[in-house]
Every structure is written in C-alpha cells, then in structure tokens.
Design an enzyme around this catalytic site. Structure first.
Site, PDB file in Angstrom:
ATOM      1  N   GLU B  47       0.815  -1.193  -0.126  1.00 31.47           N
ATOM      2  CA  GLU B  47      -0.101  -0.079  -0.014  1.00 31.47           C
ATOM      3  C   GLU B  47       0.926   1.293  -0.125  1.00 31.47           C
ATOM      4  O   GLU B  47       0.679   2.230  -0.635  1.00 31.47           O
ATOM      5  CB  GLU B  47      -0.779   0.091   1.158  1.00 31.47           C
ATOM      6  CG  GLU B  47      -1.936  -0.994   1.113  1.00 31.47           C
ATOM      7  CD  GLU B  47      -3.523  -0.893   0.494  1.00 31.47           C
ATOM      8  OE1 GLU B  47      -3.371   0.328  -0.303  1.00 31.47           O
ATOM      9  OE2 GLU B  47      -4.328  -1.288   0.788  1.00 31.47           O
ATOM     10  N   ASN B  51       1.111   4.078  -3.167  1.00 29.56           N
ATOM     11  CA  ASN B  51       0.835   5.518  -3.018  1.00 29.56           C
ATOM     12  C   ASN B  51       1.921   6.290  -3.702  1.00 29.56           C
ATOM     13  O   ASN B  51       1.876   7.425  -3.904  1.00 29.56           O
ATOM     14  CB  ASN B  51       0.898   5.781  -1.411  1.00 29.56           C
ATOM     15  CG  ASN B  51      -0.602   5.319  -0.760  1.00 29.56           C
ATOM     16  OD1 ASN B  51      -1.423   4.982  -1.528  1.00 29.56           O
ATOM     17  ND2 ASN B  51      -0.559   5.693   0.509  1.00 29.56           N
ATOM     18  N   ARG B 100      -7.786   4.649 -10.832  1.00 29.86           N
ATOM     19  CA  ARG B 100      -8.929   3.825 -10.347  1.00 29.86           C
ATOM     20  C   ARG B 100      -9.339   2.737 -11.617  1.00 29.86           C
ATOM     21  O   ARG B 100      -9.780   1.775 -11.020  1.00 29.86           O
ATOM     22  CB  ARG B 100     -10.189   4.732 -10.355  1.00 29.86           C
ATOM     23  CG  ARG B 100     -10.039   5.707  -9.394  1.00 29.86           C
ATOM     24  CD  ARG B 100     -11.237   6.943  -9.495  1.00 29.86           C
ATOM     25  NE  ARG B 100     -10.648   8.039  -8.604  1.00 29.86           N
ATOM     26  CZ  ARG B 100     -10.861   8.229  -7.520  1.00 29.86           C
ATOM     27  NH1 ARG B 100     -11.658   7.399  -6.492  1.00 29.86           N
ATOM     28  NH2 ARG B 100     -10.359   9.435  -6.700  1.00 29.86           N
TER      29      ARG B 100
HETATM   30  N1  LIG Z   1       3.086   9.420  -0.807  1.00 30.95           N
HETATM   31  C1  LIG Z   1       1.953  10.261  -1.014  1.00 30.95           C
HETATM   32  N2  LIG Z   1       2.407  11.439  -1.525  1.00 30.95           N
HETATM   33  C2  LIG Z   1       1.212  12.528  -1.681  1.00 30.95           C
HETATM   34  N3  LIG Z   1       0.038  12.058  -1.504  1.00 30.95           N
HETATM   35  C3  LIG Z   1      -0.341  10.949  -0.893  1.00 30.95           C
HETATM   36  C4  LIG Z   1       0.718  10.041  -0.517  1.00 30.95           C
HETATM   37  N4  LIG Z   1       0.091   8.841  -0.056  1.00 30.95           N
HETATM   38  C5  LIG Z   1      -1.120   9.232  -0.030  1.00 30.95           C
HETATM   39  N5  LIG Z   1      -1.480  10.436  -0.210  1.00 30.95           N
HETATM   40  C6  LIG Z   1      -2.667  11.224  -0.410  1.00 30.95           C
HETATM   41  O1  LIG Z   1      -3.408  10.722   0.670  1.00 30.95           O
HETATM   42  C7  LIG Z   1      -4.813  10.052  -0.024  1.00 30.95           C
HETATM   43  C8  LIG Z   1      -5.374   8.912   0.552  1.00 30.95           C
HETATM   44  O2  LIG Z   1      -4.313   7.832   0.634  1.00 30.95           O
HETATM   45  P1  LIG Z   1      -5.017   6.268   0.494  1.00 30.95           P
HETATM   46  O3  LIG Z   1      -3.595   5.207   0.362  1.00 30.95           O
HETATM   47  O4  LIG Z   1      -5.375   6.180   1.780  1.00 30.95           O
HETATM   48  O5  LIG Z   1      -6.048   6.290  -0.702  1.00 30.95           O
HETATM   49  P2  LIG Z   1      -5.552   6.144  -2.208  1.00 30.95           P
HETATM   50  O6  LIG Z   1      -4.106   5.775  -2.442  1.00 30.95           O
HETATM   51  O7  LIG Z   1      -5.958   7.341  -2.759  1.00 30.95           O
HETATM   52  O8  LIG Z   1      -6.440   5.092  -2.830  1.00 30.95           O
HETATM   53  P3  LIG Z   1      -6.331   3.443  -2.309  1.00 30.95           P
HETATM   54  O9  LIG Z   1      -4.877   3.451  -1.521  1.00 30.95           O
HETATM   55  O10 LIG Z   1      -7.529   2.844  -1.694  1.00 30.95           O
HETATM   56  O11 LIG Z   1      -5.907   2.600  -3.587  1.00 30.95           O
HETATM   57  C9  LIG Z   1      -4.479   9.922  -1.297  1.00 30.95           C
HETATM   58  O12 LIG Z   1      -5.543  10.101  -2.565  1.00 30.95           O
HETATM   59  C10 LIG Z   1      -3.511  11.207  -1.763  1.00 30.95           C
HETATM   60  O13 LIG Z   1      -4.120  12.357  -1.950  1.00 30.95           O
HETATM   61 MG   LIG Z   2      -3.192   4.166  -1.539  1.00 31.10          MG
END
Ligand SMILES: Nc1ncnc2c1ncn2[C@@H]1O[C@H](COP(=O)(O)OP(=O)(O)OP(=O)(O)O)[C@@H](O)[C@H]1O
Ligand SMILES: [Mg+2]
Lengths: 122, 139
Positions: B47, B51, B100
């Site tokens: 995860e 990110n 997505r």
């Molecule tokens: N390494 C990162 N750099 C910049 N923004 C981040 C980073 N990690 C998370 N975020 C921000 O935090 C939000 C939430 O992260 P999260 O991992 O919970 O969900 P996601 O990545 O959008 O979806 P999913 O993990 O369910 O695929 C992201 O949509 C993004 O805006």
């Molecule tokens: Mg994520």
C-alpha cells in the site's frame, strides 16, 4: 466444494492451474476494487473479480488468494497470465457469468463469505 | 537496527509495483517470521509503495530488522500530503482515473497501513515529499 466443481457450476474456462483443481474452496470474496480486496480480506479465499489488470495478480500473491474467477467473460492479457504462471501456483478461471450470478451460484452450493474486516474499523 | 533490503520506487510504474514485496516475502520466510505477520507487513508495504507510484514522483523503500521488530520506511519526492488527518480517513482519495481503472484509489490504503502495522508515523511536506515509517512487532 472443490475448484473443479466450481468450474463446472459457473461454466468456466480454466486458464491456468489445471493441476490445482482438487483444492477445496472454503470461502470467497467478490470485488472489483483491489483497494477493498487488500483492506478487507482476512483469510485465504477465492477471489471473484471483474478486474483483469496485472495488479490483481500481485494482490493475490500478497494475500495468498487460493484462486481467481474473472467474471463477465473478461480475460486477462497474455502478459498478465505469464506473470501469474511465474508467481502464483493457483487456478485462474474465466466465466461469462456476471459477478452477481457467479457469487450467487457459489453461495447456493454452500461456499461462505470470507471472514473480512468491515470498513471503518481503523 | 540492521538494514536488510532496499528498493527504488518509480512514480507511475504500476507494472513493477509489488516486485519488491515478493522479495521481502522470501526473506521473511527465511528468517522464520510467521506467515500471519508476513502478510501484514506485505500488505502495508505494498500500500505504501502504491502510494508513491500513484501519487508521487519517485521514492525508496528500506527494510530494517532487529530481534523483536521489523521496520519498513518509504520515503518519496512528490507533492506531499497537505492534511494527513484527512488522508487517513477511509474513503478520502485524490487518485487519478488511471489509478482507479486499475482497481485502486478507494482511499483505503493509509487506513489499511495503520491497521496492519503496530506503529505508524507519517511526515510530509507539501511540494517536497512524504515519509512513512511502519513498525511491526515480531516477538
Ligand atoms: N506518498 C504520497 N504522496 C502524496 N500524497 C499521498 C501519498 N500517500 C497518500 N497520499 C494522499 O492521501 C490520499 C489517501 O491515500 P490512501 O492510500 O488512503 O488512498 P488512495 O491511495 O487514494 O487509494 P487506495 O489506497 O485505496 O488505492 C491519497 O489519495 C493522496 O491524496
Ligand atoms: Mg493508497
């Protein structure tokens, strides 16, 4: 119920893992969203999904998924199947049926929902 | 703590994301970590790696080990996170359509990292980058 019987039940085509069809299927989980699969699946389970990207193979590898059914006749591309062949020792099955029908047929035959965490339990 | 593995992560590179986790799996198996804990470490690390791939430009994952814990850090250069509390909420996501379409971007990643780790620290600076440190107790 064994994977073999699941294949018959859903009129499925086995893409990979012919030698693994005698594995018992205790539980299943249906989702297109890999985020959900990663966050909510607790135990080893059969995955029913309409997502055919390479990432579904990675997720299956990480979670120790015991088999994947791709629904609505969507077949993963050859390169995805190749990665699965290298990395996963599990059956990949395609069915023309929808996710709802596939899930319903398996449920009716006694396959249970996998133990999962509900969302919002952070 | 001893560093045992490190991996580079490239932004947008969804093809190779997850390669590192399978190397981690082999290593943890070799040193006798239970499969239940291995799964938690792999899910959280994947995860965190995703990110970087989905939201940042590039990053590094490092894995450290001592007798009673495993620490995984993921540090990236990228847009950073403006409001970490908000990002931690289930369902909050700024993911692109491309992300997505691959089945991600539900806003479940960070909460899932928290659930699978014994301790989680996130530091972030807008327009610079983000550092995620996950601790897993193994004894
Ligand atoms: N390494 C990162 N750099 C910049 N923004 C981040 C980073 N990690 C998370 N975020 C921000 O935090 C939000 C939430 O992260 P999260 O991992 O919970 O969900 P996601 O990545 O959008 O979806 P999913 O993990 O369910 O695929 C992201 O949509 C993004 O805006
Ligand atoms: Mg994520």
């Amino acid at each position: 119920m064994k994977v073999k019987e699941v294949v018959e039940l859903i009129d499925g085509e086995v893409l990979l893992g012919d030698e693994k069809l005698n594995v018992e299927v205790p539980a299943a989980y249906s989702a297109d969203l890999l985020s959900d699969v990663l966050a909510l699946t607790e135990e080893d389970t059969l995955l029913i999904t309409g997502t055919v990207s390479l990432q579904v193979i990675r997720v299956a590898e990480i979670l120790g998924i015991i088999g994947i059914i791709f629904v609505r006749g969507k077949k993963p591309q050859d390169n995805v199947i190749q990665v699965a062949q290298k990395r996963l020792d599990i059956p990949l099955i395609v069915t023309k049926k929808t996710m709802f029908e596939t899930s319903g047929l398996l449920y009716q035959k006694g396959i249970r929902p996998c133990k999962n965490r509900s969302a919002r339990e952070v | 703590m001893e560093k045992i593995l490190d991996f580079k992560i490239k932004g947008r590179d969804f093809i190779n994301a997850g390669e590192s986790t399978s190397k981690m799996k082999n290593y943890f198996k070799k040193i006798g970590i239970s499969s239940k804990i291995i799964k938690r470490i792999l899910v959280a690390s994947y995860e965190a790696e995703l990110n970087v791939v989905a939201h940042a430009d590039s990053g590094v994952m490092e894995i450290f080990v001592d007798e009673d814990k495993i620490v995984v850090t993921v540090e990236d250069e990228g847009p950073g996170i403006e409001d970490i509390d908000r990002a931690m909420q289930e369902g909050f996501s700024t993911a692109s359509d491309e992300v997505r379409e691959m089945g991600f971007g539900a806003g479940m990643g960070l909460p899932n990292i928290k659930r699978n780790s014994d301790d989680l620290e996130i530091e972030s600076e807008v327009n610079k980058g983000t550092r995620v440190k996950m601790v897993f107790n193994v004894s």
